[in-house]
Design an enzyme around this catalytic site. Structure first.
Site, PDB file in Angstrom:
ATOM      1  CB  THR A  48      -1.857  -5.388  20.242  1.00 41.85           C
ATOM      2  OG1 THR A  48      -3.230  -5.739  20.105  1.00 41.85           O
ATOM      3  CG2 THR A  48      -1.749  -3.929  20.663  1.00 41.85           C
ATOM      4  CG  HIS A  76      -1.310  -3.711  14.804  1.00 43.75           C
ATOM      5  ND1 HIS A  76      -1.531  -3.473  13.464  1.00 43.75           N
ATOM      6  CD2 HIS A  76      -2.173  -4.700  15.155  1.00 43.75           C
ATOM      7  CE1 HIS A  76      -2.485  -4.274  13.026  1.00 43.75           C
ATOM      8  NE2 HIS A  76      -2.887  -5.034  14.034  1.00 43.75           N
TER       9      HIS A  76
END
EC number: 1.1.1.103
Length: 341
Positions: free
Chosen positions: A40, A43
């Site tokens: 994450t 990202h």
């Protein structure tokens, strides 16, 4: 205090100086020792479509950590200064039906640490005491810092009875490898993990997985025949949300098979639904960790001999955070740990 923040709506993460967070009546103030970089966080670094829709800028990021309690809110009980803790990164509301019914991980009002509120890539973190988990003395800081993703793996793997079962894990990222290791540790017969990244498949082999299969070079049906499997996989663990891998999983599942899906596929993914229906497959969506049953199981698995150490491949000082993100973005790493000491 030093912190890693998303400062601009563009690629990158920046070292910043931000105020120490304020301690609320029901909170703990945690001095961070070690953090780990999550997919994450990559990202967010890359500023992809999901990040652009989700992350307010500026934001201190990160949600995988271990630290020491240095401040305790006046309403908090059960913690002492000096306690070593990690913590659940999903902050829940406490008043919706699922929270009140003991299904806290399904809270519809969940807020993410390092996503919707300041995260752990900082010298200090404040979280509700409810979310903190004391780390047993015989579990290292390195392992404690990856309890968040390990929890995803444990929640996914232990969704179904695995004893004596043949298990297919699609995706040899760190969470997929840990899920495969859990499946083997708790008594699965054959655990097969698939990917096209040879570096990560080799990591899986180091973790003792039955077979790590590069599907660009090997046929999964041939591997099943080699293992003496005649009826298909009993349990599937879908980790990357990759449509080709999920279709292969549907092809190779036994009738009555069970699939746990942690990966997030594209919204327009098409599959052959006749295989789901005529095989009588059960598909369960997985989000986060069960609070807090998964956390107790994580500690118990490690204490009972599950060795996760091969999954940690890189360690850096926080001042070298860029090297850590470069390693994660290269695809040639397992878990990457940043030390704040």
């Amino acid at each position: 205090m030093k912190a890693l923040s998303k400062l601009k709506a563009e690629e990158g993460i920046w070292m910043t100086d931000v105020p120490v967070p304020e301690l609320g009546h029901n909170d703990l103030l945690i001095k961070i020792r070690k953090t780990a970089i999550c997919g994450t966080d990559v990202h967010i670094y890359n500023w992809d479509e999901w990040s652009q829709k989700t992350i307010p800028v500026p934001m201190v990021v990160g949600h995988e950590y271990v630290g020491e309690v240095v401040g305790i809110g006046q309403e908090v009980k059960g913690f002492m200064i000096g306690d070593r803790v990690s913590g659940e990164g999903h902050i829940t509301c406490g008043h919706c039906r699922n929270c009140r019914g003991g299904r806290t991980h399904l809270c519809r009002n969940t807020i993410g640490v390092g996503v919707n509120r300041p995260g752990c890539f900082a010298e200090y973190l404040v979280i509700p005491a409810f979310n903190a988990f004391k780390i047993p003395d015989n579990i290292s800081d390195d392992l404690a810092s990856i309890f968040d993703p390990f929890g995803n793996a444990v929640h996914t793997a232990l969704s179904f009875d695995l004893v004596g079962e043949d298990v297919l894990v699609s995706g040899a990222g760190p969470i997929g490898i840990m899920a495969a290791a859990v499946a083997k540790h708790v008594g699965a017969r054959n655990v097969v993990i698939t990917d096209v990244n040879e570096y990560r498949l080799e990591l899986a082999r180091k973790m003792g997985i039955t077979r790590a299969v590069n599907v660009a070079k090997e046929n999964l049906n041939d591997v099943m025949a080699e293992l003496g499997m005649t009826e298909g996989f009993d349990v599937g663990l879908e980790m990357p949300g990759a449509p080709p891998a999920f279709r292969t999983m549907l092809d190779t599942m036994n009738h009555g098979g069970r699939i746990a899906m942690l990966g997030i596929p594209p919204s327009d993914m098409s599959i052959d639904w006749t295989k789901v229906i005529f095989k009588g497959l059960f598909i369960k969506g997985i989000y986060g960790r069960e609070m807090f049953e998964t956390w107790y199981k994580m500690a118990a698995l490690i204490q009972s001999g599950l060795d996760l150490s091969p999954i940690i491949t890189h360690r850096f000082s926080i001042d070298d955070f860029q090297k850590g993100f470069d390693a994660m973005r290269s695809g040639q790493s397992g878990k990457v740990i940043l030390s704040w000491d």
